[in-house]
Design a protein around this motif. Structure first.
Motif, PDB file in Angstrom:
ATOM      1  N   ILE A 168       0.570  -6.245   8.497  1.00  0.00           N
ATOM      2  CA  ILE A 168      -0.651  -6.657   7.786  1.00  0.00           C
ATOM      3  C   ILE A 168      -1.431  -5.419   7.312  1.00  0.00           C
ATOM      4  O   ILE A 168      -2.167  -5.470   6.325  1.00  0.00           O
ATOM      5  CB  ILE A 168      -1.529  -7.570   8.690  1.00  0.00           C
ATOM      6  N   MET A 169      -1.237  -4.304   8.020  1.00  0.00           N
ATOM      7  CA  MET A 169      -1.931  -3.064   7.652  1.00  0.00           C
ATOM      8  C   MET A 169      -1.584  -2.623   6.232  1.00  0.00           C
ATOM      9  O   MET A 169      -2.412  -2.034   5.527  1.00  0.00           O
ATOM     10  CB  MET A 169      -1.510  -1.975   8.657  1.00  0.00           C
ATOM     11  N   PHE A 170      -0.350  -2.912   5.806  1.00  0.00           N
ATOM     12  CA  PHE A 170       0.116  -2.402   4.515  1.00  0.00           C
ATOM     13  C   PHE A 170      -0.097  -3.397   3.382  1.00  0.00           C
ATOM     14  O   PHE A 170       0.264  -3.138   2.239  1.00  0.00           O
ATOM     15  CB  PHE A 170       1.599  -2.006   4.619  1.00  0.00           C
ATOM     16  N   ASN A 171      -0.667  -4.569   3.726  1.00  0.00           N
ATOM     17  CA  ASN A 171      -0.959  -5.541   2.671  1.00  0.00           C
ATOM     18  C   ASN A 171      -2.079  -4.993   1.789  1.00  0.00           C
ATOM     19  O   ASN A 171      -3.057  -4.451   2.306  1.00  0.00           O
ATOM     20  CB  ASN A 171      -1.383  -6.880   3.303  1.00  0.00           C
ATOM     21  N   PRO A 172      -1.946  -5.141   0.469  1.00  0.00           N
ATOM     22  CA  PRO A 172      -2.959  -4.516  -0.406  1.00  0.00           C
ATOM     23  C   PRO A 172      -4.351  -5.103  -0.272  1.00  0.00           C
ATOM     24  O   PRO A 172      -5.328  -4.440  -0.608  1.00  0.00           O
ATOM     25  CB  PRO A 172      -2.402  -4.745  -1.817  1.00  0.00           C
ATOM     26  N   LYS A 173      -4.476  -6.351   0.194  1.00  0.00           N
ATOM     27  CA  LYS A 173      -5.813  -6.930   0.380  1.00  0.00           C
ATOM     28  C   LYS A 173      -6.151  -6.995   1.855  1.00  0.00           C
ATOM     29  O   LYS A 173      -5.279  -7.278   2.681  1.00  0.00           O
ATOM     30  CB  LYS A 173      -5.834  -8.369  -0.183  1.00  0.00           C
ATOM     31  N   LEU A 212       0.782  -1.243   0.000  1.00  0.00           N
ATOM     32  CA  LEU A 212       0.000   0.000   0.000  1.00  0.00           C
ATOM     33  C   LEU A 212       0.812   1.291   0.000  1.00  0.00           C
ATOM     34  O   LEU A 212       0.372   2.287  -0.548  1.00  0.00           O
ATOM     35  CB  LEU A 212      -0.920   0.021   1.234  1.00  0.00           C
ATOM     36  N   ALA A 213       1.992   1.278   0.631  1.00  0.00           N
ATOM     37  CA  ALA A 213       2.728   2.540   0.772  1.00  0.00           C
ATOM     38  C   ALA A 213       3.787   2.721  -0.314  1.00  0.00           C
ATOM     39  O   ALA A 213       4.711   3.505  -0.149  1.00  0.00           O
ATOM     40  CB  ALA A 213       3.358   2.617   2.157  1.00  0.00           C
TER      41      ALA A 213
END
Lengths: 395, 182
Positions: free
Chosen positions: A374-379, A210-211
């Motif tokens: 896990i926050m930055f995982n795209p799903k 995500l980032a």
């Protein structure tokens, strides 16, 4: 108007290439430091990797004032206190960390204590506690994987409370990272493979999570190209110092990428598996990478397809239809893992490790779900999704 | 000239909107913890008396909830009795506005460095899951899809409508009780 926003920060001077170690005396003098302490571990000393650093310094008129060579694999508050005390006794004014993740993290924590004062490193735990620059600090990595030489974090165990203390501050970043091919030339094949796959995962997740941002993308793609080209070369010929240097640089580039764009579910699973089954971090990364990419596929089809150019080269990229590039990229990673299995039997599934039992998967799944990455995982990831990925990775 | 006069009013309105949304979210967190089993299960992993704060730096609006035990939250209308255990801090009111006006997903706001986490990151992830679940309940699907990473496929319309009605009723009741008490 696009909502996209990013931050990118890396003030570490990278000193890389042939005879890089010989630049240490000059770099120290540039920071008015003349009494460095070396922090390392027994493995580094046993492999003879201290010798070229000491020689380079002494020949350049730079005395190493004291050496602490007993950093354990999971460093603790007590070890940090002990090293800080030795630093003060020897009236040192700077630190050179030589090693992999543990000596580097330990040295970052020691630098906090010797710069800020006190004996209890726990007082500085958390984010943004440090408000000013610390003592001159150099890092000489001896593995090509962690990227710790360019990350602003350190983790130290508090053995009394059985917790891990995280430290996050841009002031933890070293003044310079010294990347010299001599330092990774004798790394055993198994460790070379694991650590390189760690760097490969840093770069791949930095590019697909995500980032992601344009500057981390540039570092990530360059790192993937270097690793996919040079890892097989090093496995074929471990004494190939040019390829070793390429891997070491790729690790630093992947470190710069992921420290500015974070990582995702491969790391969530890797942290959980490492903590519960005591598997090396790099091995966990290699294990989970293709399974997590398959799980994330529809959310990352575009960047993953783009990554094929760097993973497999321009010929494969040009001859693969756009709609199949993401799948082909995963296939290229699987092929690389198969090659590593041939070279050094690096496990490709949880079963192949022989160190994980099926009844541990549930605990791994729950721990992974609460991991910060896990926050930055795209799903969006549920416990059932994680269970499914683990079942596939079981083999 | 007109623009110059309108701008401070717009900024004031933005601050007021964030304040109001924080008050609604705080009360809705309490309500959803009384209504939804999944939220209760998530919250049970937190210690009793656990204080969670969401705030705007440096001295902006804030919401604080306390875990009362057994998965139930209580929204605190006054200053917390002790230092909070977990604080999620927006760096600026503009960043908080992006999130509470559903222009930026919470996960994207984290990725974009819009906010800082002070406290245990595992618990921040858990609280984010709870906030996502809350938003999936109380927002129309079209808006909820803008607020959360992925709208839960398992959440059917009857469950959503029923739970949302119960949450809104509890939030309204809480507002009335607060007004009466003050």
């Amino acid at each position: 108007m696009s909502q996209h926003y990013y931050e990118f920060f890396c003030p570490v001077k990278v000193v890389a290439g042939k005879a890089a170690l010989e630049h240490i005396p000059y770099e120290l003098s540039g920071l008015s430091a003349s009494r460095p302490m070396v922090i390392t571990d027994k493995g580094v000393r046993g492999a003879g990797l201290l010798d070229p650093v000491i020689e380079a310094c002494e020949e350049g008129g730079q005395e190493i004032v004291t050496i602490f060579d007993d950093v354990p694999p999971d460093s603790s508050k007590e070890v940090v206190r002990q090293i800080a005390s030795a630093y003060r006794e020897a009236k040192c004014d700077s630190i050179i960390a030589i090693g992999g993740g543990s000596p580097i993290d330990t040295a970052k924590a020691v630098n906090i204590l010797v710069s800020e004062g006190g004996d209890d490193i726990a007082a500085y735990a958390g984010a943004g506690v440090l408000k000013r620059p610390l003592r001159p600090f150099f890092v000489v990595p001896t593995t090509a994987g962690t990227g710790s030489e360019v990350t602003a974090v350190a983790v130290i165990a508090d053995t009394e409370k059985s917790v891990k203390l995280p430290f996050t501050s841009s002031f933890l970043l070293p003044n310079a990272a010294i990347i010299d091919p001599r330092m990774t030339l004798t790394l055993p094949p198994h460790v070379t493979a694991m650590t390189a796959m760690d760097a490969m995962t840093h770069a791949t997740e930095a590019f697909t999570c995500l980032a992601k941002n344009p500057l981390s993308d540039a570092h990530a793609t360059a790192a993937v190209r270097k690793i996919s080209t040079n890892l097989p070369r090093v496995m074929e010929n471990p004494k190939d110092s040019d390829a070793r240097l390429e891997l070491a640089q790729a690790s630093t580039m992947a470190g710069i990428a992921f420290s500015n764009s974070m990582v995702g579910m491969v790391h969530s699973l890797g942290h959980a598996t490492g903590a519960i089954c005591h598997l090396p971090h790099g091995l966990c990364m290699s294990l989970f990478l293709p399974y997590v990419l398959e799980y994330n596929l529809e959310a990352i089809r575009e960047p993953l397809g783009e990554l094929l150019l760097y993973m497999a080269g321009p010929d494969v990229y040009a001859t693969t239809p756009t709609s199949r590039r993401a799948e082909t990229c995963i296939a290229a990673i699987r092929k690389l893992r198969d090659q590593l299995w041939q070279y050094c039997e690096l496990p490709r599934t949880l079963q192949e490790t022989g160190k994980v039992s099926e009844d541990q998967l549930e605990a791994i799944a729950h721990s992974a779900l609460d991991d910060g990455t896990i926050m930055f995982n795209p799903k969006e990831t549920s416990i059932e999704d994680i269970r499914n990925v683990l079942r596939r990775a079981w083999g | 000239m007109l623009a110059k006069r309108i701008k401070p009013m717009a900024l004031q309105a933005r601050r007021l909107y964030v304040e109001t949304m924080f008050q609604v979210m705080g009360r809705a967190l309490q309500a959803v913890s009384e209504v939804d089993r999944s939220v209760q299960e998530e919250a049970r992993a937190l210690p009793d008396g656990f204080l969670f704060e969401m705030t705007v730096m440096p001295n902006g609006p804030k919401l604080v909830v306390e875990h009362q035990g057994d998965g139930r939250f209580q929204y605190l209308t006054s200053e917390p009795p002790r230092p909070v255990d977990l604080s999620i801090q927006f760096k600026h009111i503009a960043h908080a506005f992006l999130v509470v006006s559903f222009q930026e997903k919470t996960s994207v706001a984290f990725a974009n460095d819009r906010m800082l986490v002070d406290g245990d990151i595992d618990r921040a992830i858990r609280m984010t899951r709870i906030l996502n679940r809350l938003e999936a309940f109380i927002l129309p699907k079209l808006i909820a899809e803008r607020a959360v990473k992925e709208y839960p496929q398992s959440l059917g319309l009857p469950e959503k409508v029923l739970s949302a009605a119960r949450i809104y009723l509890k939030v309204a009741t809480h507002f009335v009780e607060t007004a009466r008490a003050s």
